[in-house]
Scaffold this motif. Structure first.
Motif, PDB file in Angstrom:
ATOM      1  N   LEU A  35       0.715  -1.157  -0.138  1.00 41.78           N
ATOM      2  CA  LEU A  35      -0.099  -0.078   0.050  1.00 41.78           C
ATOM      3  C   LEU A  35       0.956   1.334   0.012  1.00 41.78           C
ATOM      4  O   LEU A  35       0.517   2.333  -0.829  1.00 41.78           O
ATOM      5  N   ARG A  36       1.818   1.069   0.734  1.00 42.69           N
ATOM      6  CA  ARG A  36       2.812   2.422   0.792  1.00 42.69           C
ATOM      7  C   ARG A  36       3.370   2.598  -0.470  1.00 42.69           C
ATOM      8  O   ARG A  36       3.741   3.937  -0.857  1.00 42.69           O
ATOM      9  N   SER A  37       3.908   1.397  -1.127  1.00 45.55           N
ATOM     10  CA  SER A  37       4.514   1.684  -2.362  1.00 45.55           C
ATOM     11  C   SER A  37       3.460   1.999  -3.507  1.00 45.55           C
ATOM     12  O   SER A  37       3.931   3.011  -4.284  1.00 45.55           O
ATOM     13  N   PHE A  38       2.401   1.506  -3.365  1.00 44.04           N
ATOM     14  CA  PHE A  38       1.259   2.023  -4.416  1.00 44.04           C
ATOM     15  C   PHE A  38       0.846   3.456  -4.095  1.00 44.04           C
ATOM     16  O   PHE A  38       0.867   4.348  -5.066  1.00 44.04           O
ATOM     17  N   HIS A  39       0.852   3.879  -2.929  1.00 44.86           N
ATOM     18  CA  HIS A  39       0.513   5.393  -2.722  1.00 44.86           C
ATOM     19  C   HIS A  39       1.504   6.410  -3.130  1.00 44.86           C
ATOM     20  O   HIS A  39       1.524   7.220  -3.740  1.00 44.86           O
ATOM     21  N   TYR A  40       2.877   6.061  -2.743  1.00 42.92           N
ATOM     22  CA  TYR A  40       3.953   6.590  -3.113  1.00 42.92           C
ATOM     23  C   TYR A  40       4.071   6.629  -4.571  1.00 42.92           C
ATOM     24  O   TYR A  40       4.700   7.832  -5.398  1.00 42.92           O
ATOM     25  N   GLN A  41       3.851   5.773  -5.629  1.00 44.43           N
ATOM     26  CA  GLN A  41       3.808   5.650  -6.993  1.00 44.43           C
ATOM     27  C   GLN A  41       3.056   6.682  -7.614  1.00 44.43           C
ATOM     28  O   GLN A  41       3.093   7.212  -8.476  1.00 44.43           O
ATOM     29  N   GLN A  42       1.565   6.373  -6.957  1.00 47.32           N
ATOM     30  CA  GLN A  42       0.436   7.440  -7.254  1.00 47.32           C
ATOM     31  C   GLN A  42       0.843   8.649  -7.040  1.00 47.32           C
ATOM     32  O   GLN A  42       0.630   9.583  -8.010  1.00 47.32           O
ATOM     33  N   THR A  43       1.421   8.993  -5.934  1.00 48.10           N
ATOM     34  CA  THR A  43       1.833  10.431  -5.826  1.00 48.10           C
ATOM     35  C   THR A  43       2.960  10.746  -6.520  1.00 48.10           C
ATOM     36  O   THR A  43       2.929  12.139  -7.199  1.00 48.10           O
ATOM     37  N   GLU A  44       3.824  10.168  -7.032  1.00 50.15           N
ATOM     38  CA  GLU A  44       4.942  10.662  -7.827  1.00 50.15           C
ATOM     39  C   GLU A  44       4.329  10.833  -9.275  1.00 50.15           C
ATOM     40  O   GLU A  44       4.971  11.496  -9.730  1.00 50.15           O
ATOM     41  N   GLY A  45       3.402   9.931  -9.532  1.00 50.02           N
ATOM     42  CA  GLY A  45       2.982  10.092 -11.118  1.00 50.02           C
ATOM     43  C   GLY A  45       2.106  11.243 -11.132  1.00 50.02           C
ATOM     44  O   GLY A  45       2.375  12.125 -12.233  1.00 50.02           O
ATOM     45  N   ASP A  46       1.367  11.635 -10.117  1.00 55.40           N
ATOM     46  CA  ASP A  46       0.784  12.866  -9.977  1.00 55.40           C
ATOM     47  C   ASP A  46       1.441  14.179 -10.154  1.00 55.40           C
ATOM     48  O   ASP A  46       1.124  14.937 -10.997  1.00 55.40           O
ATOM     49  N   LEU A  47       2.510  14.096  -9.298  1.00 58.07           N
ATOM     50  CA  LEU A  47       3.546  15.408  -9.264  1.00 58.07           C
ATOM     51  C   LEU A  47       4.163  15.434 -10.400  1.00 58.07           C
ATOM     52  O   LEU A  47       4.511  16.598 -10.970  1.00 58.07           O
TER      53      LEU A  47
END
Length: 597
Positions: A35-47
């Motif tokens: 979950l942490r990895s998924f959220h970080y990936q999503q946030t990275e893609g959004d940024l």
């Protein structure tokens, strides 16, 4: 070291719970990481997407001279997107920032995301911002003017929101784990009891089996394995009950047989401890029948001769037999036989002693000897009177020829009767001496005894025209009773000469062996048939009845020789062949062995 032993259910139940908790923790740790990895990936893609949008709007205006125009634009874009936006020149100076005054900000040329973006790649980093006082995720993308990088657009968002979301998820997972553990705890207990209960029942049943209660079968329950185990144990109990019943029956039979035997039975192990003692032996030695197993034979039966016999039997592998005299309330004569006892693997575990009571037989023999001795002694007086009267009549010249012939018959028969009485008295005298503790023996040269016997038979040798050859070492000594041995040699010589042909030879040959002295009396007479040899030394037994009587024999000469041999702890043997002669061999122990006896 003592180890704490717990019941199987308390080993299975905690193990199941711990296993479930461990699995749940591993799964939770893995899911939280994902979950942490998924959220970080999503946030990275959004940024990254936001940085690219800002790049499109600021392209062509990336210069320090455009700072007054860029500043409000970046602030507006940052407020609209809720993102911190920073424009950075290639030398690391901050051109504009949506949240802070660029003049107050440090040079960003050494920031990890900036260095990576200057190399033409997307730069990403998560670190604590000293400017804002919280952890942020930074994504930096290069800004191109043609093929040249003219600057960097960096977007950032706080990760505290992600952490808060993940923390909420963690608490939900923990709560779910507790609910699952609470739900599975009874299930684990049920499974543990399902596995342990059949084993507990079998344990109780096995304890019943160990106490001899083999009639109660085990309950066949549980899994296939426990069912097979219960069936196998029930079958084992049934077979064990049959075997015990057979063993008890056989033991009862053995006890009955041993109890009814008139012979005494004593079984001892290799350490001279009693294994079994039957009723007859217990009565003979006046000891209790019970509570003797495991005790030393010396403690129970205080008879030195029997103890020595048992020790001798234990020291050798072959069967042993002997005759012993036991002293107690009454004197008892026993014939004892010892046979090795072997175990299952063939190794010797002790000896079995069988005792035959010869007391009554010995008493009867004593009565017989006394009777024979007394009768023989009483017969001497009338025989002497008859001989005297006959001799007087024979010397009377007035006696006619017919009366002379009858008187000669009476005289001859009285002489034979006198010889018979003398031999009976000699036999009784020898037996009484042996029974009284043995004849007195002394160390004597053997050759003079042989010459003395020859002298006693000299007239017979001359009458039969038989020569006698004596072969004996001059200095050979034996421990003997001289009159007894001389009498035995005379009897053997008399037989040899009487049954030899005129002109033949009789030989006495003496030889030494390791523990024996052999005295062989050999003749070249008519010999003896093989069927007569086993009984030749019995009283009044005659191989050739007619010839023996015609030669004046009493039938007791060889019996006397046998008793003389036994008085010297030796034996007499004979070998013979019809027409070839006979050889009588007197075997006497050497001096060392006589002393040991």
């Amino acid at each position: 070291m003592k180890f704490h032993r717990r019941r199987l259910v308390w080993q299975l139940y905690p193990s199941y719970l711990v296993l479930i908790i461990v699995i749940f923790l591993i799964v939770g740790w893995y899911l939280s990481g994902e979950l942490r990895s998924f959220h970080y990936q999503q946030t990275e893609g959004d940024l990254r997407a936001r940085a690219q949008l800002v790049e499109e709007q600021l392209k062509g205006s990336f210069h320090i001279s455009e700072q007054p125009w860029l500043l409000p634009t970046v602030k507006r874009l940052g407020e609209q997107s809720g993102t911190r936006i920073t424009a950075i020149l290639t030398d690391g100076r901050v051109l504009v920032d949506s949240d802070e005054d660029p003049q107050q900000m440090d040079n960003h040329g050494q920031r990890a995301e900036v260095i990576e973006a200057l190399s033409g790649q997307q730069g990403t980093s998560i670190r604590f911002s000293n400017t804002l006082g919280e952890s942020l995720m930074y994504v930096a993308v290069p800004v191109y003017d043609g093929d040249r990088i003219v600057g960097i657009i960096r977007t950032a968002l706080p990760v505290s929101a992600i952490d808060a979301t993940l923390k909420a998820i963690y608490w939900k997972l923990l709560l779910a784990g507790l609910v699952v553990a609470a739900f599975l705890a009874p299930v684990c207990w049920w499974l543990s009891r399902r596995l342990s209960r059949p084993l507990e029942l079998m344990t109780d049943g096995a304890q019943q089996f160990s106490q001899g209660n083999l009639e109660i079968p085990l309950a066949v329950t549980g899994s296939e394995e426990t069912r097979r185990l219960a069936v196998a144990m029930n079958l084992m109990a049934a077979k064990l009950a049959d075997r015990i019943e057979q063993e008890v029956g056989q033991r009862s039979e053995i006890e009955t047989v041993l109890g009814c035997m008139i012979e005494g039975i004593i079984a001892v192990d290799n350490d001279e401890q009693i294994i079994r003692l039957n009723r007859a032996a217990a009565e003979w030695f006046n000891v209790p029948l019970q509570s003797n197993s495991g005790r030393q034979i010396q403690e129970v039966i205080r008879q030195a001769e029997l103890q020595r016999f048992i020790q001798q039997a234990l020291s050798q592998q072959e069967p042993l037999e002997s005759e012993l005299v036991m002293y107690g309330a009454e004197k008892r004569y026993l014939h004892v036989q010892a046979t090795p006892l072997t175990g299952n693997e063939g190794s010797r575990i002790g000896v079995l002693i069988v005792l035959h009571d010869l007391t009554r037989l010995r008493r009867l023999e004593s009565v017989r000897r006394d009777f024979v001795a007394n009768v023989s002694h009483e017969l001497k007086t009338p025989i002497t009177a008859i001989r005297g009267a006959v001799e007087t009549l024979l010397d009377d010249e007035s006696t006619n020829a017919a009366n002379q012939r009858f008187l000669q018959i009476i005289f001859k028969q009285s002489e034979r009767l006198n010889a018979l009485v003398e031999d009976l008295l000699n036999l009784s005298r020898i037996e009484q001496g042996v029974e009284a503790g043995g004849w007195e023996l002394s160390c004597e040269l053997l050759l003079p005894i042989l010459y003395s016997a020859r002298a006693a038979c000299e007239s017979l040798l001359l009458q039969q025209q038989v020569t006698l050859d004596i072969v004996c070492p001059d200095q050979l000594k034996v421990r003997v009773n001289t009159p007894l041995l001389e009498q035995a040699i005379i009897n053997l010589l008399t037989n040899a000469v009487k049954y030899s042909e005129s002109g033949s030879q009789v030989q006495i040959e003496v030889s030494e062996q390791e523990d024996l002295v052999k005295i062989c009396v050999e003749d070249c007479g008519c010999g003896i048939s093989e069927e007569h040899l086993p009984r030749l030394f019995e009283r009044f037994y005659r191989a050739d009845l007619a010839r023996s009587r015609s030669l004046g024999g009493t039938g007791l000469g060889l019996a006397i020789v046998k008793h003389v041999a036994h008085a010297h702890h030796g034996e007499i043997t004979v070998t013979s062949e019809v027409g070839q002669g006979s050889c009588f061999t007197l075997l006497l122990p050497r001096i060392a062995k006589i002393k040991a006896v």
